[in-house]
Structure formats: structure tokens, C-alpha cells
Design a protein around this motif. Sequence first.
Motif, mmCIF file in Angstrom:
data_model
loop_
_atom_site.group_PDB
_atom_site.id
_atom_site.type_symbol
_atom_site.label_atom_id
_atom_site.label_comp_id
_atom_site.label_asym_id
_atom_site.label_seq_id
_atom_site.Cartn_x
_atom_site.Cartn_y
_atom_site.Cartn_z
ATOM 1 N N ALA A 152 0.841 -1.202 0.000
ATOM 2 C CA ALA A 152 0.000 0.000 0.000
ATOM 3 C C ALA A 152 0.872 1.248 0.000
ATOM 4 O O ALA A 152 0.597 2.219 -0.715
ATOM 5 N N ALA A 153 1.938 1.243 0.810
ATOM 6 C CA ALA A 153 2.851 2.382 0.844
ATOM 7 C C ALA A 153 3.598 2.523 -0.473
ATOM 8 O O ALA A 153 3.832 3.635 -0.963
ATOM 9 N N LYS A 154 3.966 1.400 -1.068
ATOM 10 C CA LYS A 154 4.669 1.444 -2.357
ATOM 11 C C LYS A 154 3.785 2.052 -3.439
ATOM 12 O O LYS A 154 4.275 2.785 -4.313
ATOM 13 N N ALA A 155 2.479 1.781 -3.390
ATOM 14 C CA ALA A 155 1.568 2.371 -4.368
ATOM 15 C C ALA A 155 1.579 3.893 -4.262
ATOM 16 O O ALA A 155 1.578 4.605 -5.270
ATOM 17 N N GLY A 156 1.592 4.398 -3.031
ATOM 18 C CA GLY A 156 1.675 5.840 -2.840
ATOM 19 C C GLY A 156 3.000 6.405 -3.319
ATOM 20 O O GLY A 156 3.049 7.472 -3.944
ATOM 21 N N VAL B 236 -3.013 13.145 -0.068
ATOM 22 C CA VAL B 236 -3.259 12.118 -1.080
ATOM 23 C C VAL B 236 -4.744 11.954 -1.387
ATOM 24 O O VAL B 236 -5.140 11.822 -2.551
ATOM 25 N N ILE B 237 -5.601 11.984 -0.369
ATOM 26 C CA ILE B 237 -7.032 11.816 -0.608
ATOM 27 C C ILE B 237 -7.684 13.164 -0.905
ATOM 28 O O ILE B 237 -8.594 13.265 -1.737
ATOM 29 N N GLY B 238 -7.198 14.216 -0.259
ATOM 30 C CA GLY B 238 -7.770 15.542 -0.480
ATOM 31 C C GLY B 238 -7.615 16.033 -1.905
ATOM 32 O O GLY B 238 -8.540 16.631 -2.468
ATOM 33 N N TYR B 239 -6.465 15.772 -2.535
ATOM 34 C CA TYR B 239 -6.282 16.210 -3.917
ATOM 35 C C TYR B 239 -7.267 15.507 -4.850
ATOM 36 O O TYR B 239 -7.725 16.093 -5.831
ATOM 37 N N ALA B 240 -7.580 14.258 -4.550
ATOM 38 C CA ALA B 240 -8.564 13.539 -5.364
ATOM 39 C C ALA B 240 -9.939 14.185 -5.220
ATOM 40 O O ALA B 240 -10.675 14.341 -6.208
ATOM 41 N N GLU B 241 -10.292 14.584 -4.002
ATOM 42 C CA GLU B 241 -11.589 15.240 -3.790
ATOM 43 C C GLU B 241 -11.630 16.602 -4.476
ATOM 44 O O GLU B 241 -12.637 16.981 -5.070
ATOM 45 N N ILE B 242 -10.546 17.344 -4.400
ATOM 46 C CA ILE B 242 -10.481 18.635 -5.078
ATOM 47 C C ILE B 242 -10.611 18.449 -6.586
ATOM 48 O O ILE B 242 -11.337 19.184 -7.256
ATOM 49 N N GLY C 162 -8.615 12.363 -12.656
ATOM 50 C CA GLY C 162 -8.555 11.197 -13.523
ATOM 51 C C GLY C 162 -8.635 9.863 -12.783
ATOM 52 O O GLY C 162 -8.389 9.777 -11.576
ATOM 53 N N GLU C 163 -8.943 8.840 -13.530
ATOM 54 C CA GLU C 163 -9.175 7.511 -12.959
ATOM 55 C C GLU C 163 -7.955 6.975 -12.221
ATOM 56 O O GLU C 163 -8.092 6.355 -11.157
ATOM 57 N N THR C 164 -6.752 7.182 -12.762
ATOM 58 C CA THR C 164 -5.549 6.635 -12.146
ATOM 59 C C THR C 164 -5.348 7.192 -10.740
ATOM 60 O O THR C 164 -5.152 6.439 -9.774
ATOM 61 N N TYR C 165 -5.422 8.521 -10.606
ATOM 62 C CA TYR C 165 -5.204 9.102 -9.284
ATOM 63 C C TYR C 165 -6.381 8.828 -8.357
ATOM 64 O O TYR C 165 -6.191 8.616 -7.156
ATOM 65 N N GLN C 166 -7.583 8.815 -8.902
ATOM 66 C CA GLN C 166 -8.748 8.514 -8.070
ATOM 67 C C GLN C 166 -8.630 7.119 -7.465
ATOM 68 O O GLN C 166 -9.024 6.897 -6.308
ATOM 69 N N GLN C 167 -8.077 6.195 -8.204
ATOM 70 C CA GLN C 167 -7.878 4.842 -7.686
ATOM 71 C C GLN C 167 -6.825 4.828 -6.594
ATOM 72 O O GLN C 167 -6.976 4.127 -5.574
ATOM 73 N N VAL C 168 -5.761 5.588 -6.763
ATOM 74 C CA VAL C 168 -4.730 5.698 -5.722
ATOM 75 C C VAL C 168 -5.356 6.205 -4.425
ATOM 76 O O VAL C 168 -5.113 5.666 -3.330
ATOM 77 N N ALA C 169 -6.187 7.244 -4.537
ATOM 78 C CA ALA C 169 -6.820 7.820 -3.346
ATOM 79 C C ALA C 169 -7.802 6.846 -2.703
ATOM 80 O O ALA C 169 -7.882 6.744 -1.476
ATOM 81 N N ALA C 170 -8.545 6.119 -3.532
ATOM 82 C CA ALA C 170 -9.506 5.144 -2.998
ATOM 83 C C ALA C 170 -8.791 4.034 -2.238
ATOM 84 O O ALA C 170 -9.240 3.596 -1.167
ATOM 85 N N GLU C 171 -7.664 3.581 -2.767
ATOM 86 C CA GLU C 171 -6.887 2.546 -2.086
ATOM 87 C C GLU C 171 -6.311 3.082 -0.776
ATOM 88 O O GLU C 171 -6.271 2.374 0.242
ATOM 89 N N ALA C 172 -5.862 4.334 -0.791
ATOM 90 C CA ALA C 172 -5.334 4.945 0.437
ATOM 91 C C ALA C 172 -6.424 5.045 1.494
ATOM 92 O O ALA C 172 -6.175 4.828 2.688
ATOM 93 N N ARG C 173 -7.619 5.352 1.059
ATOM 94 C CA ARG C 173 -8.739 5.474 1.996
ATOM 95 C C ARG C 173 -9.097 4.114 2.594
ATOM 96 O O ARG C 173 -9.340 3.996 3.799
#
Length: 222
Positions: free
Chosen positions: A70-74, A136-142, A168-179
Motif C-alpha cells: 500500500a505504501a509502495k503504491a503511494g 493524497v485523498i484531499g487532492y482527489a476530492e479537489i 482522472g481515474e488513475t489518481y482517483q484509484q490511488v486515493a480510494a486505495e489509500a482510503r
Amino acid sequence: MDLFARLKAAASSDWQSYVDHDFVRRMGAGTLPQEAFRYYLVQDYLFLIQFARAYALAIYKGRSLADMRAAKAGLDAILDVEMDLHVRLCGRWGLSPEAIEAAPEHQATIAYTRFVLDCGMAGDLLDLHVALAPCVIGYAEIGRTLTPVGIEALANHPYRDWIGEYAGETYQQVAAEARRHLDDLAARAMTERRFAELTALFAKASRLEADFWQMALTETRT
């Protein structure tokens, strides 16, 4: 509510000062001066270097392979997606990666990034990921907020590339996984008493994010 939603609700005024900052509103409206955006981009590149270290620390602190992955994905999102975006955008002004990296860190950049690293060093993995969450999650919401009818509707918007990256989908997925990972960590390590401490971390990180936006406006007097 998941942990992220609870933290936002508990620190609502600090959260709103960040996601509804004048910098964000003006960027969304396309009225943010390019000078302010350029200043922000350079500092955000330096910011990301330190956040990459924070995710590397999260890998070290991981108690399982799942935590480490999970950390590596970030970390991958920073090194292979976000930093490339900054280099591409800064390149339009003739700024090379070497020139960006050589820029001095602003006090606001130092304050936020070192706060996150200190949370990780002094606390556990949950502390660290709560401190990282507003970014990481806030930028996706913005990104989603600034694209209410989709990225294509931005047309010739001056900040289409930045907004589109985070919407975009790629970053939104990163944020969803972080959440989701935040919830997993909370299930293992959080008590109601500790929630108050985590809320304080989250609120502080949100205020530091707001300060980061303000830095660009103040330094360029816009």
C-alpha cells in the motif's frame, strides 16, 4: 462513515480552509494568475520529494506485505505520476527538473513535510497515514469538485492538465486505495480515545495544506 469521513467531520473547519481555499477556487475558475501557479508547482515538486520519503518510511514501518505494498503504491504515484506532471507543466516555462530541485524550500513547504515525517517517526503507521491523508485523498476530492461535469468539459481551461490529473481515474484509484488502507489500519490500531489524537493530526495537516496554498498567493502577491 469510514475513518476519513469521520476525520473530515471532526475537523470540518480546518478541512474547509484547505479544500475551499481561495487558491483552489481561483484555479477552478481559471482566474488564478500563472505566476502563483508556477510558484506553487515548484514548491509542490520539493514537497513531493519529502512526501516520497514519508512513503518510504511507511514501507519500513509496515507490519505486513499488504502494508508495504500500500505504501509502495503511494510512493509510485509520487515518483512516476505526480512528479512527471510537475516536470511537464514547469517545462512550459523553461524550467528543467534540475532547476526545480535546486529551488529553495519555502517555510510552508518545510513546515508541512517535516510535520508529516515527524508523525511517522514518532508515531505508528496509522499516525503517518492520517497525516498523509489530507494530501493524497484531499487532492482527489479537489479534482472531482473542479470537474463536476467531467474532465472533457474543461475544454481549454488553463489548468486542465493539473485538474485532470487529480480528477482522472488513475489518481482517483490511488486515493480510494489509500482510503481503504486507512480503514484497515484503524481496524487494527484505533480506539475512540485515540480518535481524538488522530483528529488533531488530521486538522493540523489540513491547516498546513491551506498554508501551502496561501504561500503561493502571498509570495506572488496575487
